[in-house]
Design a protein around this motif. Structure first.
Motif, PDB file in Angstrom:
ATOM      1  N   ILE A   1     138.992  38.288  95.381  1.00 34.09           N
ATOM      2  CA  ILE A   1     139.398  37.964  94.015  1.00 34.09           C
ATOM      3  C   ILE A   1     138.455  36.920  93.419  1.00 34.09           C
ATOM      4  CG2 ILE A   1     141.212  36.870  92.625  1.00 34.09           C
ATOM      5  CD1 ILE A   1     143.238  38.277  94.400  1.00 34.09           C
ATOM      6  N   GLY A   2     138.024  35.965  94.243  1.00 37.06           N
ATOM      7  CA  GLY A   2     137.035  35.000  93.769  1.00 37.06           C
ATOM      8  C   GLY A   2     135.749  35.695  93.334  1.00 37.06           C
ATOM      9  N   ARG A   3     135.324  36.678  94.106  1.00 35.90           N
ATOM     10  CA  ARG A   3     134.129  37.450  93.742  1.00 35.90           C
ATOM     11  C   ARG A   3     134.369  38.268  92.471  1.00 35.90           C
ATOM     12  NH1 ARG A   3     130.597  39.361  91.756  1.00 35.90           N
ATOM     13  NH2 ARG A   3     129.032  40.828  92.523  1.00 35.90           N
ATOM     14  N   TRP A   4     135.586  38.793  92.312  1.00 31.96           N
ATOM     15  CA  TRP A   4     135.937  39.552  91.106  1.00 31.96           C
ATOM     16  C   TRP A   4     135.901  38.641  89.883  1.00 31.96           C
ATOM     17  CZ3 TRP A   4     141.443  40.076  89.117  1.00 31.96           C
ATOM     18  CH2 TRP A   4     141.486  40.889  87.989  1.00 31.96           C
ATOM     19  N   TRP A   5     136.465  37.448  90.019  1.00 27.43           N
ATOM     20  CA  TRP A   5     136.422  36.480  88.909  1.00 27.43           C
ATOM     21  C   TRP A   5     134.988  36.151  88.536  1.00 27.43           C
ATOM     22  CZ3 TRP A   5     140.685  32.381  90.516  1.00 27.43           C
ATOM     23  CH2 TRP A   5     141.935  32.972  90.346  1.00 27.43           C
ATOM     24  N   GLN A   6     134.148  35.972  89.542  1.00 25.37           N
ATOM     25  CA  GLN A   6     132.741  35.673  89.280  1.00 25.37           C
ATOM     26  C   GLN A   6     132.092  36.803  88.481  1.00 25.37           C
ATOM     27  OE1 GLN A   6     130.126  35.817  92.667  1.00 25.37           O
ATOM     28  NE2 GLN A   6     128.718  34.301  91.811  1.00 25.37           N
ATOM     29  N   ALA A   7     132.402  38.041  88.862  1.00 27.51           N
ATOM     30  CA  ALA A   7     131.836  39.182  88.145  1.00 27.51           C
ATOM     31  C   ALA A   7     132.368  39.259  86.708  1.00 27.51           C
ATOM     32  CB  ALA A   7     132.140  40.476  88.899  1.00 27.51           C
ATOM     33  N   LEU A   8     133.654  38.964  86.524  1.00 28.01           N
ATOM     34  CA  LEU A   8     134.224  38.985  85.179  1.00 28.01           C
ATOM     35  C   LEU A   8     133.484  38.035  84.243  1.00 28.01           C
ATOM     36  CD1 LEU A   8     138.110  39.040  85.767  1.00 28.01           C
ATOM     37  CD2 LEU A   8     136.691  40.874  84.831  1.00 28.01           C
ATOM     38  N   LEU A   9     133.096  36.871  84.772  1.00 19.58           N
ATOM     39  CA  LEU A   9     132.462  35.858  83.938  1.00 19.58           C
ATOM     40  C   LEU A   9     130.964  36.077  83.759  1.00 19.58           C
ATOM     41  CD1 LEU A   9     134.236  32.645  85.301  1.00 19.58           C
ATOM     42  CD2 LEU A   9     134.666  33.794  83.125  1.00 19.58           C
ATOM     43  N   TYR A  10     130.305  36.506  84.818  1.00 18.23           N
ATOM     44  CA  TYR A  10     128.840  36.487  84.802  1.00 18.23           C
ATOM     45  C   TYR A  10     128.170  37.842  85.045  1.00 18.23           C
ATOM     46  CZ  TYR A  10     130.149  31.611  85.519  1.00 18.23           C
ATOM     47  OH  TYR A  10     130.729  30.377  85.411  1.00 18.23           O
ATOM     48  N   ASN A  11     128.933  38.823  85.542  1.00 18.39           N
ATOM     49  CA  ASN A  11     128.328  40.128  85.837  1.00 18.39           C
ATOM     50  C   ASN A  11     129.386  41.215  85.738  1.00 18.39           C
ATOM     51  OD1 ASN A  11     126.551  42.148  86.695  1.00 18.39           O
ATOM     52  ND2 ASN A  11     126.992  41.767  88.863  1.00 18.39           N
ATOM     53  N   PRO A  12     129.853  41.532  84.514  1.00 18.00           N
ATOM     54  CA  PRO A  12     130.926  42.512  84.346  1.00 18.00           C
ATOM     55  C   PRO A  12     130.607  43.841  85.031  1.00 18.00           C
ATOM     56  CG  PRO A  12     130.498  41.381  82.279  1.00 18.00           C
ATOM     57  CD  PRO A  12     129.411  40.959  83.226  1.00 18.00           C
TER      58      PRO A  12
END
Length: 307
Positions: A185-196
């Motif tokens: 989920i942390g990796r998913w959040w990172q993608a949401l913010l910086y790499n959709p």
């Protein structure tokens, strides 16, 4: 979720606050504690993945200080908060560091699985019969239930004795799944913010090493000779979350390739909630089969919608 992730990344204080609140809610809300615990872990994972190991450790330490203070005020002792830090935040911080450098969800999950196998083996080596240990821990709970008239004395002894035999493997599997959920989920959040869209691509390519399939087949063969739960069953339990992740990756890949409705995924996850653990075991079996059969590659070789 994107708004929450954005709030976490505003600064160390915000991240520490979210982690601490999530940890406290995991202790105060019985039925949703698992979810809140994952959320607090994901906060530590997000900062570690984006900012680095040092900033991630700072958020964990700051959040731990806030959580410990709140635990002292609410419970009169700090042990509950310290337990959350030791069992959730520290392992998630390590796993997020591995993911940051390896850039591989599968590598990170396999490292966690190997650590789980080693931990279970050590428990059996050091304690001998973990069921006796768990039976001792659960005995006060059984006595309270008997005293309150919720269960009968004689049947409860047999029930709790049987539960104690399965506790080591079950807790190891649940903890492993919770840790990996926090990191993912942390990796998913990172993608949401910086790499959709980046997390979806990474997750759909999730693939375990064949050794995890071989180990599973060996354990499945050995468990037929085992007399009930024990070391073999506990080790098998540790591998199930990894197969579950691979099975989910297969389903998500097929869903994306066929451009199916999102309702199918909603139905899948609802079934995993209401048909637990049978739905999870079916998906895990798919993941185990995929290690050998490579379902995604086979489906990709023929046109979708064809026979």
């Amino acid at each position: 979720m994107k708004a929450l992730a954005g709030f976490v990344m505003r600064g160390y204080l915000q991240a520490a606050l979210v982690a601490a609140v999530g940890a406290l809610l995991s202790l105060l809300v019985p039925f949703l504690g698992f979810v809140f615990g994952i959320g607090s872990s994901a906060t530590v994972a997000l900062v570690t993945l984006r900012r680095g190991i040092g900033p991630g450790a700072l958020v964990a330490a700051s959040g731990g200080a806030l959580c410990t203070l709140a635990s002292l005020m609410l419970f009169g002792r700090p042990w509950a908060a310290l337990a959350v830090m030791a069992t959730l935040w520290v392992p998630v911080w390590v796993l997020a560091g591995l993911l940051r450098f390896s850039r591989s969800l599968a590598f990170t999950a396999q490292a966690a699985g190997i650590a789980g196998v080693v931990l279970v083996a050590l428990v059996h080596a050091l304690i001998g019969d973990p069921s006796g240990y768990w039976a001792g821990l659960m005995e006060p709970v059984r006595e309270v239930l008997v005293k309150d008239g919720l269960v009968e004395a004689a049947p409860s002894q047999a029930l709790f004795a049987e539960l104690a035999r399965w506790m080591t493997g079950t807790l190891a599997a649940v903890l492993l799944l919770q840790l990996l959920a926090g990191v993912f989920i942390g990796r998913w959040w990172q993608a949401l913010l910086y790499n959709p869209g980046g997390f979806g691509e990474d997750f759909r390519s999730f693939r375990l090493h064949p050794a995890f399939g071989v180990a599973g087949l060996v354990l499945l063969a050995l468990i037929s000779f085992a007399k009930g739960p024990g070391l073999v069953a506990d080790l098998l339990f540790v591998l199930v979350p990894l197969w579950l992740l691979q099975g989910l990756a297969v389903i998500h890949q097929v869903h994306a390739a066929r451009k199916a409705s999102a309702g199918w995924l909603v139905a899948l996850y609802l079934s995993m909630v209401f048909l637990m653990p049978h739905a999870e075991l079916l998906v895990a079996c798919m993941g185990l089969v995929d290690i050998w059969a490579d379902i995604r590659a086979r489906l990709g070789q023929r046109p979708f919608g064809g026979s």
